[in-house]
Structure formats: structure tokens, C-alpha cells
Design a protein around this motif. Structure first.
Motif, PDB file in Angstrom:
ATOM      1  N   TYR A 186       0.868  -1.177   0.000  1.00 57.10           N
ATOM      2  CA  TYR A 186       0.000   0.000   0.000  1.00 57.10           C
ATOM      3  C   TYR A 186       0.904   1.226   0.000  1.00 57.10           C
ATOM      4  O   TYR A 186       2.139   1.111   0.129  1.00 57.10           O
ATOM      5  CB  TYR A 186      -0.934   0.006   1.219  1.00 57.10           C
ATOM      6  CG  TYR A 186      -0.224  -0.019   2.555  1.00 57.10           C
ATOM      7  CD1 TYR A 186       0.049   1.147   3.258  1.00 57.10           C
ATOM      8  CD2 TYR A 186       0.174  -1.232   3.133  1.00 57.10           C
ATOM      9  CE1 TYR A 186       0.702   1.121   4.485  1.00 57.10           C
ATOM     10  CE2 TYR A 186       0.827  -1.266   4.354  1.00 57.10           C
ATOM     11  CZ  TYR A 186       1.091  -0.096   5.029  1.00 57.10           C
ATOM     12  OH  TYR A 186       1.735  -0.123   6.238  1.00 57.10           O
ATOM     13  N   SER A 187       0.305   2.407  -0.143  1.00 56.50           N
ATOM     14  CA  SER A 187       1.092   3.636  -0.173  1.00 56.50           C
ATOM     15  C   SER A 187       0.791   4.458   1.081  1.00 56.50           C
ATOM     16  O   SER A 187      -0.284   5.052   1.198  1.00 56.50           O
ATOM     17  CB  SER A 187       0.762   4.467  -1.419  1.00 56.50           C
ATOM     18  OG  SER A 187       1.497   5.674  -1.437  1.00 56.50           O
ATOM     19  N   PRO A 188       1.721   4.497   2.033  1.00 58.68           N
ATOM     20  CA  PRO A 188       1.477   5.267   3.263  1.00 58.68           C
ATOM     21  C   PRO A 188       1.395   6.764   2.971  1.00 58.68           C
ATOM     22  O   PRO A 188       2.175   7.310   2.192  1.00 58.68           O
ATOM     23  CB  PRO A 188       2.709   4.953   4.122  1.00 58.68           C
ATOM     24  CG  PRO A 188       3.337   3.751   3.508  1.00 58.68           C
ATOM     25  CD  PRO A 188       3.017   3.823   2.057  1.00 58.68           C
ATOM     26  N   GLY A 189       0.448   7.428   3.608  1.00 59.79           N
ATOM     27  CA  GLY A 189       0.343   8.869   3.462  1.00 59.79           C
ATOM     28  C   GLY A 189      -0.535   9.295   2.309  1.00 59.79           C
ATOM     29  O   GLY A 189      -1.454   8.573   1.906  1.00 59.79           O
ATOM     30  N   GLU A 190      -0.265  10.452   1.730  1.00 65.06           N
ATOM     31  CA  GLU A 190      -1.171  11.071   0.773  1.00 65.06           C
ATOM     32  C   GLU A 190      -0.942  10.629  -0.671  1.00 65.06           C
ATOM     33  O   GLU A 190      -1.785  10.864  -1.532  1.00 65.06           O
ATOM     34  CB  GLU A 190      -1.047  12.597   0.875  1.00 65.06           C
ATOM     35  CG  GLU A 190      -1.442  13.131   2.245  1.00 65.06           C
ATOM     36  CD  GLU A 190      -1.359  14.639   2.334  1.00 65.06           C
ATOM     37  OE1 GLU A 190      -1.223  15.299   1.287  1.00 65.06           O
ATOM     38  OE2 GLU A 190      -1.427  15.172   3.460  1.00 65.06           O
TER      39      GLU A 190
END
Length: 639
Positions: A186-190
Motif C-alpha cells: 500500500y502507499s502510506p500517506g497522501e
């Protein structure tokens, strides 16, 4: 629960219809569009009717003065309390929806009201007098909200697919995000896979006016650890009290409420309390594995789920799962909006579909217990961190590198030990972040055709750790779980897989008051010996059979390693051919070929990394290649 979309700027007249069509699965019960006088502002709504099933819950909705218009996706669990207060302040309500309560509260108190909300939500509020648009996302990030700044203005939506019709949307891939999906799944943050699309951070608001001027703020932060000298009796009683309140709040609905029932402590505890609150047996749903053979990745949940269903006297509906489920992986990536390579989402999707077939619109989930009270192996590893730090780094670093090259033919226990050893290098923060990585950030960067710095991939997690005051390794790990693993991974796939079938999934264990209570617990209230979630287990112990309380943790397991060598192999080979890899231009051809060959031969265990490569290619086909012609045609309508 619903789907929202819209824009502020110069866009074609047919865009609202195209955006709504892209998310119509989120709201099969009703739809609506609001455009301001000159058409530069549009609010698009798709409704899943759960509270106030009548037309008085229709959206977009204007307040009693006509100044404010809201487009809202969510459930406000403290709406009854707020409604009573607003009535005393002179508000007159037309219906019984929580949307109207939220709208009237915002009309009076503006963003100051956000701190008082207990619920899951993402919404857009248009101020017709001041000509400003405000976007808001709930504090934990249960509900998604994506934004994009384009040449025409700002666009937003519950799902990225609703942004695809936006003219001028830059579809350039964000290299750092691609590295993150390879590293964490997944992509942490924005960041998202699109450089031009960002997630609105949980607990924040963004306001933009017609000139494009923006302001932003935050109304909720996850509570910092605040251990108090509580005795065991107070720990257990307080946890029980907060859990009961959370479940009661989240059963608020004018439709029947069901629940996931995996046979574990979290879902079992929620169903136990819900059963006491409702005179009608709650329909429960679980997965039944068939024809998968013996696999170390599969834990036999079903006997425990059946035990609990019998214990509570509730109906248990089982969805049959076999290796044909892998054929749904391309559709799953389309549903998720993001290339999350976690096959557990397939099970969530199938269970949601089964619930929908029984007419269930709301499911209670046990998600969040492990992230608030501890429950993952990385929490046990974090507790040993002070001891690991005593070993000289010149010894730890080579050992970590050697463990990272572990073979795919290792036994399950040996794989776990190798994984633990692979994270012991570097400083304390490096070890904490490494425990979240399926593939190390440097290795992930090397898979890309245009490598990015590992520091950029790890940046959001490192920044979060830098802001923490606590030095306790377990609490620092929990902070990353709550801010990133929950919001950007578990909650994203929970929302998307449920809403793909018109089902709202609620998470009582993430009630803000319960989260705040967990932050006050001393260490022994969370992790005691090898027992995780100590407070939660003790709080629900009177309601569960002892076999449930003492069984090892089990998640939504799937036999991924076997799938990649079996039914999923043709998909793997097609998605990773040199022609496909070179044509996409995102990955290094030779690095992907080596990863695939070494994994299939058993020299390494790169199964999840391979699945991430596959997920990204499938995502690109759906979100970059295929939609262009279709969305162009849709946006031309109404010009």
C-alpha cells in the motif's frame, strides 16, 4: 453510506454525470447532483440509504437557510445527541437523517463542529455566500477521499475511478508511490499511483475558493500514548464499558445490521455485545475454504466461527472459497482504486457480496483491534527492540542482509524467524519501519526502471515517527499501524470491497473514545507476556468460549505461494513477460524476471512482491490504458 464526487472550476457540463456513473455501485438507492448558478461548482451524490430511508435523506442537501449545501458519505454515530442539542438551539428538522444533523451543526459552528463528530465520513460542503468549498475526512480515515488539482480546477471523489473522466487529469505515475506499493503493498500517506491525485489525510479539512486559494487544517490527531497507573480491574472494566458503547453506537440503522464472524476474538467480541443489544439474532458471515488442500498459510477459522455462531444463537452464512477466486484479482484491483497486493481483500469482497445477496446493507467488522491493543507479530518483535539494540550493528547488519535472502522453501516457522532477523539492522526507527515492509525499500527501488531513493519511500513513516514523543518501541509501532496500515491499507480495502457490493462496513473497535481509552492503558494492558490484546480479551472473556480466547491469531489467510505456482501462474507469466514490462516502462525487466524465476524455483520467497508487480500492471491497464476513450465520450455529453 454513499459515494461523493464533484469539482470547483471550469469543467464540461457532462462531467458530473460521468463522475456519478463511475461510483454508482456505492449508492444504488438514490442519486443527485447540485450545480451552482454558473456551473463551476458541482456536487455529485450516490446514496446507500441506511438512516432515514425516505426522500428527506436525499442529497446533495441544503440547510434550512439555503446557504450551505452538503454532499456526504458516512454515518454520524452521535447524531441523536447532536440532534437534541440543535433542537434546543432552535433547529427544525425535516427528516431523521444524520446528514441533516451534520449540515445544521456545520451551518452554525463551521469547522469548529468537526471536533465533536463521532463517526466515519468524507464530505464536501459548499458555502453559497462565501463561495468556498470545504472537503473533510474522518479522523481515522475509515472513509476515503481523493483530490486532484487540474488545469480546470480542483476535483474530488470517494474513488479515483470517478476522477478519470476529468479533462486534463495528469496520469503520470508517481514513482515513489509505486515503490511504496512494492514495499508495503500500500502507499502510506497522501500519495497514490497518480502523481496528480492525492488522498486527503485523515482528520483534516481543505477549503478552496473560486480563485483557487486554499486553506487547510486538522481537527483530529490520533492520541499519543498516555499510560496511567490503572489496576487490572479498572483496565478490564474500562475497556468493556468503552467497547459496549462503541458497538451500541454503531448499530444505529434503519436497516438490518449483520457482522463478519471469523472465529477470532475481535469479531467474536463485537457479535457477543451486539447480540445482547438486539432482540433479533444478528446474521453473520464467514468464509469456507474448499479444495485448497493443506497449506501453511491457511488457518482453520471455520470451526471456531461455527462454534461462536452456535454459542450466540445467530445464523452463520458461509461463502465458499476455492482457487477460482484468483480469477477475480483483476476486478479486485479495479474495485480498490489502488494496486494493493493483499489477497485478503478478495475474501472481504466475497463476504460482502454474500451479505448483499441476503439484503444486508451494514456489516460490523472486527478491524482495528490489533492496531489499537496490539496483535501482530511485529508488536512482539518491537518489545524485544531494546535488547536487539544492545547487539553491535556490525553484527546485526550482515545477519539482517543474510536473512533477507531467505529461501521460499523454508518452513512457516523458519520464514517468520528469517523475517524477524531481516529487520534487526540499522537504528531503532529503521527497525520499526522495516517490520512493515514485505520487500525492503532499497530492494523495491531496484525493481523500478527509474529507481527512487529508499528514503522517499520510507518518508511518511519516518516523519510520523519523528513527531512522536514516546520512545517505547511497541507504542511507536502501534502509531504507524494506526496512521498508515489502517487508513491506507486495511480500511481502504474494507471500504472499497464493501461498497463495491453496496454494503457499508463499520468498525466499532475504531470508535474515537475507545482509541483514546487504549492510549491510556499501561503496557501490561496491551501486551502481557506473549498474550496480545490483554485488555480486550479480558473484557470480553465472560461472553466467549475459552477455546476462542486462547487460539492463536489468524487473519484472512490465502495460499498465495501455491496459487502462483498453480491457477495464478498463467496470469503471473502474462503480466510479467519482457514485452509487458518493457512496454509499461515502469519496472526493470531483468529484475522482475529474476524475482519471478527465483520465487517459482523456491530460492527466495518473493510471492507478495510478485503479486505487487502484477497488481500495479493490472491497475495501469484499468486506470491508465482502458478508460481513456470511454471517459472522453462521457464527458462530451452535455457540452
Amino acid at each position: 453510506m454513499c459515494g461523493i464526487a464533484g469539482f470547483l472550476g471550469d469543467f464540461p457540463a457532462g462531467l458530473p454525470a460521468a463522475m456519478g456513473l463511475a461510483i454508482d455501485h456505492r449508492g444504488p438507492d438514490d442519486s443527485g447532483v447540485f450545480t451552482d448558478a454558473d456551473g463551476r461548482l458541482a456536487l455529485v451524490h450516490r446514496r446507500l440509504a441506511i438512516v432515514d430511508l425516505s426522500s428527506t435523506g436525499h442529497q446533495p442537501m441544503a440547510d434550512s437557510t439555503g446557504r450551505f449545501v452538503i454532499c456526504y458519505n458516512g454515518e454520524l454515530y452521535n447524531a441523536p445527541v447532536l440532534r437534541s442539542e440543535l433542537t434546543r438551539r432552535g433547529a427544525v428538522f425535516r427528516g431523521t437523517s444524520d446528514t441533516e444533523v451534520l449540515l445544521e451543526l456545520l451551518a452554525r459552528d463551521t469547522v469548529d463542529a468537526l471536533k465533536r463528530l463521532n463517526g466515519i465520513f468524507a464530505f464536501a460542503l459548499w458555502d453559497r455566500r462565501d463561495q468556498t468549498l470545504t472537503l473533510v475526512r474522518d479522523g481515522v480515515g475509515v472513509k476515503p477521499l481523493y483530490i486532484s488539482r487540474t488545469p480546470g480546477g480542483l476535483a474530488f471523489a470517494s474513488e479515483i475511478k470517478a476522477l478519470l473522466p476529468v479533462p486534463g487529469l495528469d496520469r503520470t505515475i508517481d514513482q515513489a508511490a509505486a515503490g511504496a506499493y512494492l514495499t508495503y503493498l500500500y502507499s502510506p500517506g497522501e500519495r497514490t499511483m497518480f502523481a496528480a491525485v492525492r488522498k486527503l489525510a485523515p482528520g483534516t479539512w481543505l477549503t478552496i475558493d473560486r480563485s483557487g486559494k486554499e486553506s487547510r487544517g486538522s481537527f483530529y490527531r490520533l492520541p499519543s500514548p498516555d499510560p496511567r497507573p490503572l489496576c487490572d480491574g479498572d483496565i478490564v472494566a474500562g475497556t468493556r464499558r468503552h467497547l459496549e458503547t462503541a458497538v451500541e453506537r454503531q448499530m444505529l440503522a434503519d436497516v438490518e445490521v449483520g457482522a463478519f464472524l471469523s472465529g477470532g476474538v475481535d469479531s467474536g467480541g463485537i457479535v457477543a455485545i451486539a447480540r445482547k443489544l438486539s432482540p433479533r439474532p444478528m446474521p453473520c458471515f464467514t468464509a469456507r475454504y474448499e479444495g485448497l488442500g493443506h497449506d501453511d498459510e491457511i488457518v482453520a477459522d471455520l470451526p471456531f466461527a461455527r462454534m461462536l455462531a452456535k454459542h450466540f444463537g445467530v445464523p452463520l452464512h458461509e461463502v465458499s472459497i476455492d482457487d477460482r477466486i484468483v480469477d477475480d484479482f483483476p476486478q479486485l484491483i479495479a474495485d480498490l482504486d489502488e494496486p494493493q497486493a493483499d489477497p485478503a481483500a478478495l475474501l472481504s469482497s466475497h463476504i460482502s457480496a454474500l451479505a448483499a445477496s441476503f439484503g444486508i446493507k451494514v456489516l460490523l467488522s472486527g478491524a482495528g483491534g490489533d492496531d489499537i491493543f496490539t496483535g501482530y507479530r511485529r508488536h512482539l518483535a518491537a518489545r524485544l527492540d531494546p535488547l536487539v539494540g544492545l547487539v553491535p550493528q556490525v553484527i546485526r547488519d550482515p545477519l539482517a542482509r543474510a536473512a533477507a535472502r531467505r529461501g521460499g522453501s523454508l518452513s512457516p516457522q523458519a520464514r517468520r524467524i528469517a523475517k524477524l532477523l531481516s529487520t534487526i539492522g540499522g537504528g531503532g526507527d529503521a527497525r520499526t519501519i522495516a517490520r512493515f515492509e514485505w520487500l525492503s525499500a532499497p530492494s523495491a527501488a531496484q525493481l523500478l526502471a527509474r529507481p527512487v531513493a529508499a528514503e522517499l519511500i520510507r518518508g511518511p513513516m519516518q516523519a510520523a515517527l519523528d513527531a512522536l514523543e514516546t520512545h517505547d518501541a511497541v507504542e511507536r509501532t502501534l502509531a504507524l499501524d494506526q496512521r498508515f496500515f489502517l487508513a491506507d491499507h486495511n480500511l481502504n480495502y474494507t471500504d472499497k470491497t464493501g461498497m463495491a457490493h453496496g454494503v457499508e462496513i463499520r468498525v466499532p473497535l475504531l470508535d474515537p473514545d475507545l482509541i483514546a481509552w487504549a492510549a491510556t492503558l499501561p503496557a501490561r494492558g496491551k501486551l502481557r507476556g506473549r498474550t496480545s490484546k490483554w485488555a480486550l480479551r479480558k473484557a470480553i472473556a465472560p461472553d466467549l468460549p475459552p477455546e476462542i480466547l486462547t487460539r492463536p491469531k489468524a487473519g484472512f489467510g490465502v495460499p498465495l505461494r501455491g496459487w502462483l505456482r498453480g491457477r495464478m501462474r498463467p496470469m503471473l507469466e502474462e503480466l510479467t513477460t519482457p514485452q509487458v514490462i518493457e512496454g509499461r516502462g515502469l519496472f526493470d525487466r531483468d529484475a522482475v524476471a529474476k524475482l519471478r524465476d527465483d520465487t517459482l524455483s523456491g530460492r527466495i520467497d518473493g510471492s507478495y512482491s510478485l503479486l505487487a508487480v502484477m497488481a500495479i500492471e493490472l491497475w495501469a491497464r484499468r486506470f491508465i490504458d482502458a478508460p481513456v476513450a470511454d471517459t472522453t465520450r462521457l464527458t462530451q455529453q452535455g457540452r
